[in-house]
Design a protein around this motif. Structure first.
Motif, PDB file in Angstrom:
ATOM      1  N   ASP A 232     -39.409  77.744 105.525  1.00 56.11           N
ATOM      2  CA  ASP A 232     -38.417  78.156 106.500  1.00 56.11           C
ATOM      3  C   ASP A 232     -38.109  77.000 107.451  1.00 56.11           C
ATOM      4  OD1 ASP A 232     -38.579  80.672 105.352  1.00 56.11           O
ATOM      5  OD2 ASP A 232     -40.005  81.424 106.842  1.00 56.11           O
ATOM      6  N   LEU A 233     -36.937  77.074 108.079  1.00 57.63           N
ATOM      7  CA  LEU A 233     -36.558  76.086 109.094  1.00 57.63           C
ATOM      8  C   LEU A 233     -37.080  76.567 110.446  1.00 57.63           C
ATOM      9  CD1 LEU A 233     -35.096  73.706 110.341  1.00 57.63           C
ATOM     10  CD2 LEU A 233     -32.934  74.971 110.137  1.00 57.63           C
ATOM     11  N   THR A 234     -38.118  75.910 110.935  1.00 55.75           N
ATOM     12  CA  THR A 234     -38.733  76.258 112.216  1.00 55.75           C
ATOM     13  C   THR A 234     -38.510  75.120 113.201  1.00 55.75           C
ATOM     14  OG1 THR A 234     -40.433  77.576 111.111  1.00 55.75           O
ATOM     15  CG2 THR A 234     -40.885  76.883 113.365  1.00 55.75           C
ATOM     16  N   PHE A 235     -38.085  75.466 114.395  1.00 58.36           N
ATOM     17  CA  PHE A 235     -37.830  74.468 115.426  1.00 58.36           C
ATOM     18  C   PHE A 235     -39.150  74.162 116.141  1.00 58.36           C
ATOM     19  CE2 PHE A 235     -33.874  76.456 114.457  1.00 58.36           C
ATOM     20  CZ  PHE A 235     -32.931  75.450 114.534  1.00 58.36           C
ATOM     21  N   ALA A 236     -39.790  73.084 115.748  1.00 59.83           N
ATOM     22  CA  ALA A 236     -41.092  72.721 116.292  1.00 59.83           C
ATOM     23  C   ALA A 236     -40.949  72.215 117.725  1.00 59.83           C
ATOM     24  CB  ALA A 236     -41.738  71.639 115.426  1.00 59.83           C
ATOM     25  N   ARG A 237     -41.985  72.446 118.529  1.00 59.75           N
ATOM     26  CA  ARG A 237     -41.948  72.058 119.933  1.00 59.75           C
ATOM     27  C   ARG A 237     -41.713  70.554 120.104  1.00 59.75           C
ATOM     28  NH1 ARG A 237     -43.732  74.352 124.741  1.00 59.75           N
ATOM     29  NH2 ARG A 237     -43.904  72.811 126.398  1.00 59.75           N
ATOM     30  N   GLU A 238     -42.412  69.744 119.302  1.00 63.76           N
ATOM     31  CA  GLU A 238     -42.263  68.293 119.433  1.00 63.76           C
ATOM     32  C   GLU A 238     -40.825  67.853 119.195  1.00 63.76           C
ATOM     33  OE1 GLU A 238     -44.050  64.152 117.475  1.00 63.76           O
ATOM     34  OE2 GLU A 238     -44.763  66.119 116.793  1.00 63.76           O
ATOM     35  N   SER A 239     -40.174  68.404 118.169  1.00 59.59           N
ATOM     36  CA  SER A 239     -38.788  68.046 117.867  1.00 59.59           C
ATOM     37  C   SER A 239     -37.849  68.503 118.983  1.00 59.59           C
ATOM     38  CB  SER A 239     -38.365  68.667 116.540  1.00 59.59           C
ATOM     39  OG  SER A 239     -39.133  68.157 115.469  1.00 59.59           O
ATOM     40  N   LEU A 240     -38.093  69.697 119.529  1.00 55.76           N
ATOM     41  CA  LEU A 240     -37.256  70.209 120.616  1.00 55.76           C
ATOM     42  C   LEU A 240     -37.379  69.341 121.867  1.00 55.76           C
ATOM     43  CD1 LEU A 240     -37.942  74.036 120.189  1.00 55.76           C
ATOM     44  CD2 LEU A 240     -35.805  72.852 119.675  1.00 55.76           C
ATOM     45  N   GLU A 241     -38.602  68.917 122.181  1.00 55.02           N
ATOM     46  CA  GLU A 241     -38.797  68.068 123.358  1.00 55.02           C
ATOM     47  C   GLU A 241     -38.111  66.710 123.174  1.00 55.02           C
ATOM     48  OE1 GLU A 241     -43.024  67.952 124.062  1.00 55.02           O
ATOM     49  OE2 GLU A 241     -42.860  69.592 125.527  1.00 55.02           O
ATOM     50  N   GLN A 242     -38.182  66.156 121.975  1.00 55.27           N
ATOM     51  CA  GLN A 242     -37.514  64.883 121.709  1.00 55.27           C
ATOM     52  C   GLN A 242     -36.002  65.026 121.845  1.00 55.27           C
ATOM     53  OE1 GLN A 242     -38.857  63.647 117.842  1.00 55.27           O
ATOM     54  NE2 GLN A 242     -40.832  62.900 118.589  1.00 55.27           N
ATOM     55  N   MET A 243     -35.437  66.128 121.310  1.00 56.92           N
ATOM     56  CA  MET A 243     -34.007  66.365 121.425  1.00 56.92           C
ATOM     57  C   MET A 243     -33.600  66.500 122.888  1.00 56.92           C
ATOM     58  SD  MET A 243     -31.657  69.484 119.902  1.00 56.92           S
ATOM     59  CE  MET A 243     -32.278  70.673 121.093  1.00 56.92           C
ATOM     60  N   ALA A 244     -34.364  67.282 123.652  1.00 56.26           N
ATOM     61  CA  ALA A 244     -34.041  67.498 125.060  1.00 56.26           C
ATOM     62  C   ALA A 244     -34.113  66.197 125.851  1.00 56.26           C
ATOM     63  CB  ALA A 244     -34.996  68.540 125.640  1.00 56.26           C
ATOM     64  N   GLU A 245     -35.148  65.392 125.610  1.00 59.93           N
ATOM     65  CA  GLU A 245     -35.297  64.129 126.337  1.00 59.93           C
ATOM     66  C   GLU A 245     -34.100  63.214 126.091  1.00 59.93           C
ATOM     67  OE1 GLU A 245     -37.174  62.596 128.547  1.00 59.93           O
ATOM     68  OE2 GLU A 245     -38.307  64.429 128.913  1.00 59.93           O
ATOM     69  N   GLN A 246     -33.654  63.135 124.843  1.00 60.79           N
ATOM     70  CA  GLN A 246     -32.511  62.279 124.521  1.00 60.79           C
ATOM     71  C   GLN A 246     -31.257  62.759 125.249  1.00 60.79           C
ATOM     72  OE1 GLN A 246     -32.009  61.513 120.280  1.00 60.79           O
ATOM     73  NE2 GLN A 246     -34.203  61.730 119.968  1.00 60.79           N
ATOM     74  N   ILE A 247     -31.052  64.066 125.291  1.00 64.28           N
ATOM     75  CA  ILE A 247     -29.877  64.619 125.968  1.00 64.28           C
ATOM     76  C   ILE A 247     -29.955  64.368 127.470  1.00 64.28           C
ATOM     77  CG2 ILE A 247     -28.705  66.776 126.581  1.00 64.28           C
ATOM     78  CD1 ILE A 247     -29.488  67.805 123.759  1.00 64.28           C
ATOM     79  N   TRP A 248     -31.113  64.605 128.078  1.00 70.09           N
ATOM     80  CA  TRP A 248     -31.249  64.466 129.533  1.00 70.09           C
ATOM     81  C   TRP A 248     -31.150  63.016 129.979  1.00 70.09           C
ATOM     82  CZ3 TRP A 248     -35.858  68.327 129.175  1.00 70.09           C
ATOM     83  CH2 TRP A 248     -35.349  69.632 129.147  1.00 70.09           C
ATOM     84  N   ILE A 249     -31.702  62.097 129.202  1.00 68.97           N
ATOM     85  CA  ILE A 249     -31.566  60.664 129.529  1.00 68.97           C
ATOM     86  C   ILE A 249     -30.108  60.257 129.516  1.00 68.97           C
ATOM     87  CG2 ILE A 249     -32.026  58.327 128.675  1.00 68.97           C
ATOM     88  CD1 ILE A 249     -34.781  59.344 127.771  1.00 68.97           C
TER      89      ILE A 249
END
Length: 254
Positions: A232-249
């Motif tokens: 299944d496609l699961t949104f892992a915490r590490e990937s979500l944090e990396q995505m958020a950091e890139q957006i916020w920067i």
């Protein structure tokens, strides 16, 4: 920090030349390329209402698209299955009254290869669609959701939205349509969501509420093969944090 306009301007124009003039005026406020403006900036076109929606490209939007694409790419490598990343390929809806249907360009999409599609399923429609919105009115978001799920007669199985607010909050949601008795128009409703909120202390973990998993069967229209790596496609915490950091920067630097 990036501050999007409170309300998108609505302009009337006659012909392609005047439309491009309006786009050029808006581009003066941003960094961007000016070649082939209509093709690159056209988000959707509705010939029945003579309405075109233009989105000016932004760094935040581009970073969010790339970051979400990384999540799906990582899953595909783990699952070792074939699916086609059609990114922002445009799709036209149903014809009505001998008039072409609405054209819309998603922010991301995945398609199954033709040979993987069950009988009766059209290759025209992606199996998964992503729409990324920056502080956009909820009504615009609902229109896109209805188009993808309703116009495809269910061939678009997974509709994901990523909403980015100015307050360092990101919301990822999956949507379905609810059919109401005695009403022709369906209502979009979320069937899963993730909210990511930035921690005041950058050294502390960000707050991530709930989780979201998309079943393999929803994406491939078949069960997993026994003793395979299909998952299944699961949104892992590490990937979500990396995505958020890139957006916020990017928000801070825009």
């Amino acid at each position: 920090m990036y501050k999007p306009p409170a309300k998108a301007p609505v302009l009337q124009f006659i012909g392609e030349e005047q439309c491009c003039q309006f786009i050029n005026q808006e581009l003066d406020k941003y960094e961007g390329i000016r070649e082939d403006l209509l093709r690159k900036c056209c988000k959707s076109y509705d010939p029945q209402q003579s309405m075109v929606v233009i989105e000016i490209p932004s760094c935040i939007h581009a970073v969010a698209c790339a970051a979400f694409g990384y999540i799906t790419d990582t899953w595909l490598r783990q699952s070792e299955t074939l699916i086609l990343s059609t990114v922002s390929a445009s799709v036209c809806g149903k014809m009505r009254d001998n008039c072409e249907g609405r054209m819309i360009r998603p922010d991301g999409s995945l398609k199954l290869p033709r040979e993987e599609l069950p009988c009766g399923k059209s290759w025209k429609w992606p199996i998964l669609v992503v729409e990324i919105k920056l502080s956009e009115p909820i009504s615009h978001l609902m229109e896109d959701i209805i188009f993808w799920v309703d116009e495809s007669d269910g061939d678009v199985k997974v509709m994901i939205t990523v909403s980015i607010s100015r307050g360092y909050k990101i919301k990822i949601q999956r949507w379905n349509l609810h059919r109401r008795p005695n009403r022709a128009d369906p209502i979009p409703f979320p069937t899963g969501k993730i909210e990511i909120t930035r921690s005041p202390n950058k050294k502390s973990p960000h707050k991530i509420t709930e989780n979201l998993t998309i079943s393999f069967e929803d994406l491939y229209l078949r069960p997993k093969k026994p003793k395979s790596t299909e998952c299944d496609l699961t949104f892992a915490r590490e990937s979500l944090e990396q995505m958020a950091e890139q957006i916020w920067i990017t928000q801070e630097q825009a």
